[in-house]
Design an enzyme around this catalytic site. Structure first.
Site, PDB file in Angstrom:
ATOM      1  N   HIS A 168       0.817  -1.209   0.000  1.00  0.00           N
ATOM      2  CA  HIS A 168       0.000   0.000   0.000  1.00  0.00           C
ATOM      3  C   HIS A 168       0.855   1.265   0.000  1.00  0.00           C
ATOM      4  O   HIS A 168       0.332   2.375   0.106  1.00  0.00           O
ATOM      5  CB  HIS A 168      -0.919  -0.030   1.234  1.00  0.00           C
ATOM      6  CG  HIS A 168      -2.127   0.816   1.123  1.00  0.00           C
ATOM      7  ND1 HIS A 168      -2.506   1.699   2.114  1.00  0.00           N
ATOM      8  CD2 HIS A 168      -3.070   0.941   0.152  1.00  0.00           C
ATOM      9  CE1 HIS A 168      -3.607   2.314   1.776  1.00  0.00           C
ATOM     10  NE2 HIS A 168      -3.975   1.870   0.582  1.00  0.00           N
ATOM     11  N   LYS A 170       3.203   4.508  -1.018  1.00  0.00           N
ATOM     12  CA  LYS A 170       3.165   5.508  -2.078  1.00  0.00           C
ATOM     13  C   LYS A 170       4.389   6.411  -1.963  1.00  0.00           C
ATOM     14  O   LYS A 170       4.561   7.109  -0.961  1.00  0.00           O
ATOM     15  CB  LYS A 170       1.915   6.381  -1.996  1.00  0.00           C
ATOM     16  CG  LYS A 170       0.618   5.667  -2.361  1.00  0.00           C
ATOM     17  CD  LYS A 170      -0.166   5.295  -1.162  1.00  0.00           C
ATOM     18  CE  LYS A 170      -1.518   4.723  -1.553  1.00  0.00           C
ATOM     19  NZ  LYS A 170      -2.258   4.204  -0.390  1.00  0.00           N
ATOM     20  N   ASP A 175      15.842  11.708  -8.631  1.00  0.00           N
ATOM     21  CA  ASP A 175      17.291  11.930  -8.533  1.00  0.00           C
ATOM     22  C   ASP A 175      17.844  11.749  -7.122  1.00  0.00           C
ATOM     23  O   ASP A 175      18.959  12.206  -6.833  1.00  0.00           O
ATOM     24  CB  ASP A 175      17.664  13.336  -9.041  1.00  0.00           C
ATOM     25  CG  ASP A 175      17.746  13.405 -10.565  1.00  0.00           C
ATOM     26  OD1 ASP A 175      17.570  12.354 -11.210  1.00  0.00           O
ATOM     27  OD2 ASP A 175      17.972  14.503 -11.106  1.00  0.00           O
ATOM     28  N   HIS A 407      -9.570  10.457   1.779  1.00  0.00           N
ATOM     29  CA  HIS A 407      -8.516   9.480   1.551  1.00  0.00           C
ATOM     30  C   HIS A 407      -7.263   9.783   2.369  1.00  0.00           C
ATOM     31  O   HIS A 407      -6.326   8.993   2.396  1.00  0.00           O
ATOM     32  CB  HIS A 407      -8.170   9.409   0.056  1.00  0.00           C
ATOM     33  CG  HIS A 407      -7.451   8.161  -0.346  1.00  0.00           C
ATOM     34  ND1 HIS A 407      -6.095   8.112  -0.544  1.00  0.00           N
ATOM     35  CD2 HIS A 407      -7.897   6.900  -0.559  1.00  0.00           C
ATOM     36  CE1 HIS A 407      -5.736   6.877  -0.885  1.00  0.00           C
ATOM     37  NE2 HIS A 407      -6.802   6.121  -0.899  1.00  0.00           N
ATOM     38  N   ASP A 414      -0.779  16.281  20.387  1.00  0.00           N
ATOM     39  CA  ASP A 414      -0.406  17.365  21.306  1.00  0.00           C
ATOM     40  C   ASP A 414       0.187  18.592  20.603  1.00  0.00           C
ATOM     41  O   ASP A 414       0.990  19.321  21.213  1.00  0.00           O
ATOM     42  CB  ASP A 414       0.601  16.856  22.350  1.00  0.00           C
ATOM     43  CG  ASP A 414       0.022  15.806  23.268  1.00  0.00           C
ATOM     44  OD1 ASP A 414      -1.215  15.739  23.383  1.00  0.00           O
ATOM     45  OD2 ASP A 414       0.804  15.047  23.865  1.00  0.00           O
TER      46      ASP A 414
END
Length: 512
Positions: A168, A170, A175, A407, A414
Site C-alpha cells: 500500500h 506511495k 534523482d 482518503h 499534542d
C-alpha cells in the site's frame, strides 16, 4: 477440505519456486553527484546548508500534487524511483506516465514497483513500457496467471492467504534529491479529474536526509523476494513502445487535460518549490532534524519482521498523547483493543477527535461495516466523531465532481508530532498490507496539517456524530441551511445501510 489444502500447498510451493527462478537482479539508488543533473544543481547548495536535516512541505491541493510530480519528472536527470498501490490507466495516469517515459528517453533510469492486485487489464501496457531499456517495472506479490480470468481466480483462491498481503506504499523519488510521500495513488480521483467522486488527500514534499530514508525503503522492496519483474509474468506485447508513446501523447490534446497542462506550465521549477514564493501563497519548505520516513519492511509480505512493522512505531506515539489527539482515517476499524486505548487516553485527559468517511462517502462499504459497531462505544466515553459528507465542497479540484470522499491518512499528537502516510487505522494496514509514512515535529507543518483537519471537520464538510437519547444522530449544519438531524446514516440508501449492517456481524474484521 483435505484436497483443497493439498492443492493450496502445492500452488504456494510452485509459485515460490517460480519466484526464485525469475527474481530480478539487485539494484540500488544511484549515487548522488553534485552538479550532475539539474536537480543536483538546483538543490545541492541548499541541501548542503542543512546537513543531516530534512525539508518538509505539506501538499493538500490535488492540482499541485499532480504538477509537482510532473515537474520533478521533467527536471530529473539521473533516476526516478516510483512505488504505488494503484496507477490507473486514465487521463492523469497517462499524463504522468508520459512524463516518466520522456524522462527515460532522456537517459533517466526509471524503476517502478506496483502492487499487482490492481493491475488487471494494464499488464500488457506495463510490459510495453518495460521494453524501454531505461524503464524497469516489478510487481509486488503477483499472480502468475495473467490474461485468463478463470485461471487467475483459481490461483487467487489457492494462494488466498499469501495473496491477501498487499503493498500500500506511495512514494515518488526524483534523482535521490526530492520525494513525495503520502496517501495519493496515481489516477484521476486523486488529482480532482474524476467525474463521479474525487478524494481529499495530502502529500508531503521532502528533501535532504529523509529522501535517503525513502530510497532505502524503495531498495528494500525492489530487491526483496516479494517482487517479480513484469517481463517474467507477461511475455507477449500487443503494441510497440512507439505506438504506445504516440497513443499516450495524444492525450495532451484532450480538452480535459488542458487544466493540468496549464497548471504544470504555471508551476515554477523544483528549485523554486524549495526556495521562493509559489502561486498565491508562500510555499516555503521548513528544515528540521525531526523528520523521519518509516515503512513496513518488504518481508511483511511473508508475515515476517513484525518488530519492524509500522504499527509498532505508531502505537507508542499515539499512547503517549497527553493533551490532544486528532486522527484522519478514511477506513477506521479500531478493534476492541484500539477502542480500549482511545478510551483510556480520554480518561487521562486527552481530547480525541476522529474524522472518517460517512457511509455515503465511503468507497469501501466493507470497511464501513467494520467501523459502525465502534461508534457508540467511543461516543459514550466522550470521544468526538466526524464523518465526511458525500457532497461537500470540493475545495482543491480543477474539474470538480458530484461527490467527495476522504482518503487522507494522518494524525496529530499534542500539537507537537504529526504523521502523514498510507496507514489507515484498521487491521489491514496494521497486520496485512505494507504501509509507509512520515513522522515529523516541525511546528509550521503541524499547524498546516491542523488547519487541514479543522477544515475537514467543519460544518460544510462533515457531519458531527453524537448520541441523543442513547441513539446515534448526525448533525448536518452549514452556512446554507438550518441544522438537520439525521436518525440514520445521512444521504445513504437503504440497501447500503442494510449491507453495512450485515457486514458488521460477519467475522471478517481481520481482513478490513
Amino acid at each position: 477440505m483435505g484436497v483443497f489444502i493439498l492443492f493450496s500447498i502445492l500452488a504456494i510451493y510452485s509459485f515460490g519456486r517460480f519466484a526464485k527462478q525469475v527474481k530480478g537482479e539487485s539494484s540500488y539508488a544511484l549515487t548522488i553527484q553534485d552538479g550532475q543533473t539539474n536537480l543536483d544543481k538546483a538543490l545541492g547548495i541548499e541541501f548542503a546548508l542543512h546537513p543531516n536535516e530534512s525539508s518538509l512541505l505539506l501538499v493538500p491541493s490535488d492540482k499541485d500534487a499532480f504538477a509537482i510530480r510532473a515537474k520533478s519528472a521533467r527536471e530529473a536527470g539521473r533516476s526516478l524511483d516510483l512505488q504505488y498501490y494503484m496507477w490507473h490507466n486514465d487521463l492523469t495516469g497517462q499524463l504522468l506516465g508520459l512524463e516518466v517515459l520522456e524522462a527515460a528517453e532522456r537517459g533517466v533510469r526509471v524503476r517502478i514497483i506496483l502492487d499487482d492486485m490492481n493491475v488487471k487489464d494494464n499488464s500488457d501496457l506495463l510490459a510495453t513500457l518495460n521494453q524501454h531499456p531505461n524503464i524497469h517495472i516489478r510487481m509486488f506479490n503477483p499472480t502468475r496467471a495473467r490474461g485468463n480470468n478463470l485461471m487467475r481466480g483459481i490461483e487467487m483462491l489457492l494462494r488466498g492467504l499469501s495473496l491477501d498481503r498487499r503493498m500500500h506504499n506511495k512514494a515518488w523519488i526524483a534523482d535521490g534529491r526530492m520525494a513525495i510521500v503520502g496517501g495519493r495513488n496515481i489516477g484521476d480521483e486523486y488529482f480532482g479529474a474524476a467525474e463521479n467522486r474525487n478524494f481529499f488527500d495530502v502529500d508531503l514534499l521532502i528533501g535532504g536526509q529523509a529522501v535517503h530514508d525513502t530510497e532505502a525503503i524503495f531498495d528494500d522492496f525492489w530487491n526483496s523476494d516479494a517482487v517479480i519483474p513484469i517481463e517474467a509474468l507477461v511475455k507477449n506485447h500487443k503494441q510497440s513502445l512507439e505506438h504506445l508513446r504516440l497513443t499516450i501523447e495524444s492525450k495532451r490534446a484532450n480538452l480535459l487535460a488542458q487544466p493540468y497542462l496549464n497548471q504544470l506550465a504555471d508551476t515554477p521549477s523544483v528549485q523554486s518549490l524549495f526556495k521562493k514564493e509559489w502561486n498565491q501563497g508562500v510555499w516555503q519548505v521548513h528544515w528540521s532534524k525531526d523528520i523521519h520516513v518509516y515503512s513496513d519492511p518488504a518481508i511483511k509480505a511473508f508475515n515476517k519482521g513484525e518488530a519492524q512493522w509500522l504499527k509498532n512505531r505508531i502505537q507508542p506515539i499515539i499512547t503517549q498523547s497527553t493533551r490532544r489527539l486528532d486522527i484522519i482515517s478514511p477506513y477506521f476499524v479500531p478493534g476492541k483493543s484500539g477502542v480500549h486505548e482511545f478510551i483510556h487516553l480520554h480518561q487521562q485527559g486527552v481530547a480525541l477527535r476522529i474524522l472518517t468517511n460517512s457511509l455515503a462517502a465511503n468507497d469501501v462499504i466493507f470497511a464501513h461495516g467494520g467501523y459502525m459497531t465502534y461508534r457508540k462505544p467511543l461516543l459514550e466515553k466522550g470521544i468526538k466523531l466526524y464523518e465526511l459528507k458525500p457532497f461537500g465542497k470540493v475545495g482543491h479540484t480543477l474539474l470538480g465532481s458530484s461527490g467527495a470522499s476522504l482518503h487522507t491518512k494522518a494524525f496529530l499528537v499534542d500539537d507537537k508530532l504529526g504523521f502523514v502516510g498510507s496507514f489507515n487505522f484498521d487491521p489491514r494496514s496494521a497486520n496485512l498490507n505494507t504501509e509507509m509514512g512520515i513522522i515529523f515535529a516541525e511546528p509550521t507543518i503541524i499547524q498546516a496539517l491542523q488547519n487541514e483537519f479543522n477544515l475537514r471537520i467543519s460544518n460544510d464538510y462533515s457531519y458531527h456524530v453524537i448520541l441523543q437519547d442513547d441513539k446515534l444522530c448526525w448533525l448536518d449544519q452549514s452556512d446554507h441551511h438550518e441544522e438537520i438531524k439525521w436518525q440514520h446514516d445521512p444521504e445513504s440508501k437503504w440497501w447500503q445501510r442494510a449491507l453495512a449492517t450485515v457486514i458488521s456481524y460477519l467475522p471478517i474484521e481481520s481482513q478490513l
